[in-house]
Motif scaffolding. Structure first.
Motif, PDB file in Angstrom:
ATOM      1  N   TYR A 257      -3.228  68.861 137.861  1.00 41.54           N
ATOM      2  CA  TYR A 257      -1.778  68.843 137.970  1.00 41.54           C
ATOM      3  C   TYR A 257      -1.211  69.913 137.047  1.00 41.54           C
ATOM      4  O   TYR A 257      -1.485  69.893 135.828  1.00 41.54           O
ATOM      5  CB  TYR A 257      -1.219  67.481 137.544  1.00 41.54           C
ATOM      6  CG  TYR A 257      -1.769  66.306 138.328  1.00 41.54           C
ATOM      7  CD1 TYR A 257      -1.058  65.756 139.394  1.00 41.54           C
ATOM      8  CD2 TYR A 257      -2.995  65.744 137.996  1.00 41.54           C
ATOM      9  CE1 TYR A 257      -1.547  64.677 140.102  1.00 41.54           C
ATOM     10  CE2 TYR A 257      -3.512  64.662 138.702  1.00 41.54           C
ATOM     11  CZ  TYR A 257      -2.784  64.131 139.751  1.00 41.54           C
ATOM     12  OH  TYR A 257      -3.291  63.068 140.456  1.00 41.54           O
TER      13      TYR A 257
ATOM     14  N   THR B 132       4.353  69.726 138.534  1.00 39.98           N
ATOM     15  CA  THR B 132       5.085  70.583 139.465  1.00 39.98           C
ATOM     16  C   THR B 132       4.232  70.849 140.702  1.00 39.98           C
ATOM     17  O   THR B 132       4.743  71.304 141.726  1.00 39.98           O
ATOM     18  CB  THR B 132       5.441  71.924 138.801  1.00 39.98           C
ATOM     19  OG1 THR B 132       4.232  72.561 138.342  1.00 39.98           O
ATOM     20  CG2 THR B 132       6.355  71.697 137.609  1.00 39.98           C
ATOM     21  N   SER B 133       2.913  70.570 140.596  1.00 40.72           N
ATOM     22  CA  SER B 133       2.012  70.698 141.735  1.00 40.72           C
ATOM     23  C   SER B 133       0.773  69.860 141.474  1.00 40.72           C
ATOM     24  O   SER B 133       0.479  69.496 140.322  1.00 40.72           O
ATOM     25  CB  SER B 133       1.603  72.161 141.950  1.00 40.72           C
ATOM     26  OG  SER B 133       0.804  72.626 140.873  1.00 40.72           O
ATOM     27  N   ARG B 134       0.054  69.531 142.529  1.00 41.62           N
ATOM     28  CA  ARG B 134      -1.200  68.786 142.416  1.00 41.62           C
ATOM     29  C   ARG B 134      -2.195  69.368 143.404  1.00 41.62           C
ATOM     30  O   ARG B 134      -1.812  69.804 144.502  1.00 41.62           O
ATOM     31  CB  ARG B 134      -0.999  67.288 142.660  1.00 41.62           C
ATOM     32  CG  ARG B 134      -0.687  66.926 144.098  1.00 41.62           C
ATOM     33  CD  ARG B 134      -0.190  65.506 144.290  1.00 41.62           C
ATOM     34  NE  ARG B 134      -1.127  64.459 144.008  1.00 41.62           N
ATOM     35  CZ  ARG B 134      -1.976  63.944 144.894  1.00 41.62           C
ATOM     36  NH1 ARG B 134      -2.038  64.442 146.127  1.00 41.62           N
ATOM     37  NH2 ARG B 134      -2.757  62.945 144.573  1.00 41.62           N
ATOM     38  N   LYS B 135      -3.478  69.395 143.030  1.00 43.41           N
ATOM     39  CA  LYS B 135      -4.514  69.892 143.934  1.00 43.41           C
ATOM     40  C   LYS B 135      -5.859  69.304 143.554  1.00 43.41           C
ATOM     41  O   LYS B 135      -6.040  68.795 142.433  1.00 43.41           O
ATOM     42  CB  LYS B 135      -4.587  71.421 143.878  1.00 43.41           C
ATOM     43  CG  LYS B 135      -5.081  71.967 142.540  1.00 43.41           C
ATOM     44  CD  LYS B 135      -5.205  73.484 142.578  1.00 43.41           C
ATOM     45  CE  LYS B 135      -5.749  74.018 141.245  1.00 43.41           C
ATOM     46  NZ  LYS B 135      -5.872  75.507 141.255  1.00 43.41           N
TER      47      LYS B 135
END
Length: 321
Positions: free
Chosen positions: A222, A231-234
């Motif tokens: 994250y 602000t993002s997840r992967k």
């Protein structure tokens, strides 16, 4: 290596998958077994003031202490649930742990279904947080402490008998949380099936979370904003192939070195992964490894490996030790 260290039995092996591992582990490095006899060892933390390691045996409800001088001893029993006999818990003890800035031990406490604080000198305990929106946590599992004093922690149902089907489970999800230094609590992610180990990158701009789901064994990453939330997840690393190949264990506890390499327990052992997500080597004991932490001179990696406690000397320095 000292004569004392050389006396320990060696176990397992180190598998090199890339020349990049040469900067991490010497070719002749050995994995030393320091103690055994545990049900499921977990949550190692090195205490510099006293030069000892504390770690958990979660099902046995015991916290242990180990030092090179004194070996293994019981540090706290019970480490978690301390009430009358109950069938509520499958794992009633302490799990993941970390030191705060004052030197107190923050504990993921299955039996109290809370993050608790332990004074290492007096062994006095207090509850830090035990509820989200009035509902009790499942069984907090692991945590990471930011420089600000904020705490990231995971809350799967592993401590509860029946897991997600437990009749005492109050929350509809298994969350990843942020407890800010001001006491406010926020959800980082409520979509992860079985969140487990958690760790922060050296610059604290990235949070790693292990997912110990056999149907989706991955490590999530994250990117964090100024408020500490994603602000993002992967998917940072997918361990499905290792799991399908029969490697013992699932993504669990982890730690980092000062250069941002991740030492993540998972199928086969401790996976050494670069900040770019490349698997460069595996530290294997022959069985599942639940967690790992740096200690001693900062270049020793301690392994809580099922029924044993082990260590391996590295060439790199741990981010937290």
């Amino acid at each position: 290596m000292s004569a004392q260290a050389a006396a320990h039995e060696t176990v397992g092996s180190i598998r090199r998958l890339s020349p990049a591992l040469d900067a991490v582990i010497a070719p002749d490095a050995k994995i030393e077994k320091l103690a055994d006899g545990f049900v499921w060892s977990e949550g190692p933390v090195w205490v510099k003031d006293g030069r000892y390691l504390v770690f958990s045996d979660v099902p046995a409800n015991i916290m242990y202490r180990w030092s090179q001088k004194d070996g293994k001893s019981v540090f706290l029993q019970p480490s978690g649930y301390d009430g009358p006999p109950t069938k509520v818990f499958r794992e009633p003890g302490s799990n993941g742990m970390a030191l705060d800035a004052k030197g107190d031990l923050l504990v993921c406490n299955h039996g109290q279904r809370a993050i608790t604080k332990l004074d290492l000198k007096t062994k006095a305990r207090s509850v830090v947080v035990d509820r989200y929106q009035g509902k009790r946590f499942n069984s907090p599992n692991d945590l990471a402490v930011a420089k600000s004093g904020a705490i990231y922690f995971t809350d799967p149902p592993y401590g509860l008998e029946g897991l997600d089907a437990s009749p005492v489970k109050e929350l509809a999800f298994n969350g990843v949380y942020l407890l800010r230094a001001d006491g406010s609590l926020a959800v980082v992610d409520d979509r992860v099936t079985f969140p487990n180990g958690v760790a922060l990158s050296p610059d604290e701009k990235r949070l790693y979370v292990a997912v110990s789901d056999p149907n989706g064994p991955v490590i999530m990453a994250y990117d964090l904003g100024a408020d500490g939330l994603p602000t993002s997840r992967k998917v940072f690393f997918d361990a499905s192939a290792l799991h399908k190949a029969g490697g013992p264990g699932l993504p669990d506890g982890m730690c980092l070195d000062t250069e941002g390499r991740l030492y993540a327990t998972g199928p086969c052992g401790v996976l050494v992964i670069t900040p770019a997500g490349e698997l460069i080597g595996v530290i294997e004991t022959g069985g599942p490894i639940a967690n790992c932490a740096f200690g001693e001179d900062g270049k020793t990696l301690f392994l809580t490996a099922d029924k044993t406690l082990a260590r391996v000397h590295l060439k790199t320095t741990g981010l937290v030790w």
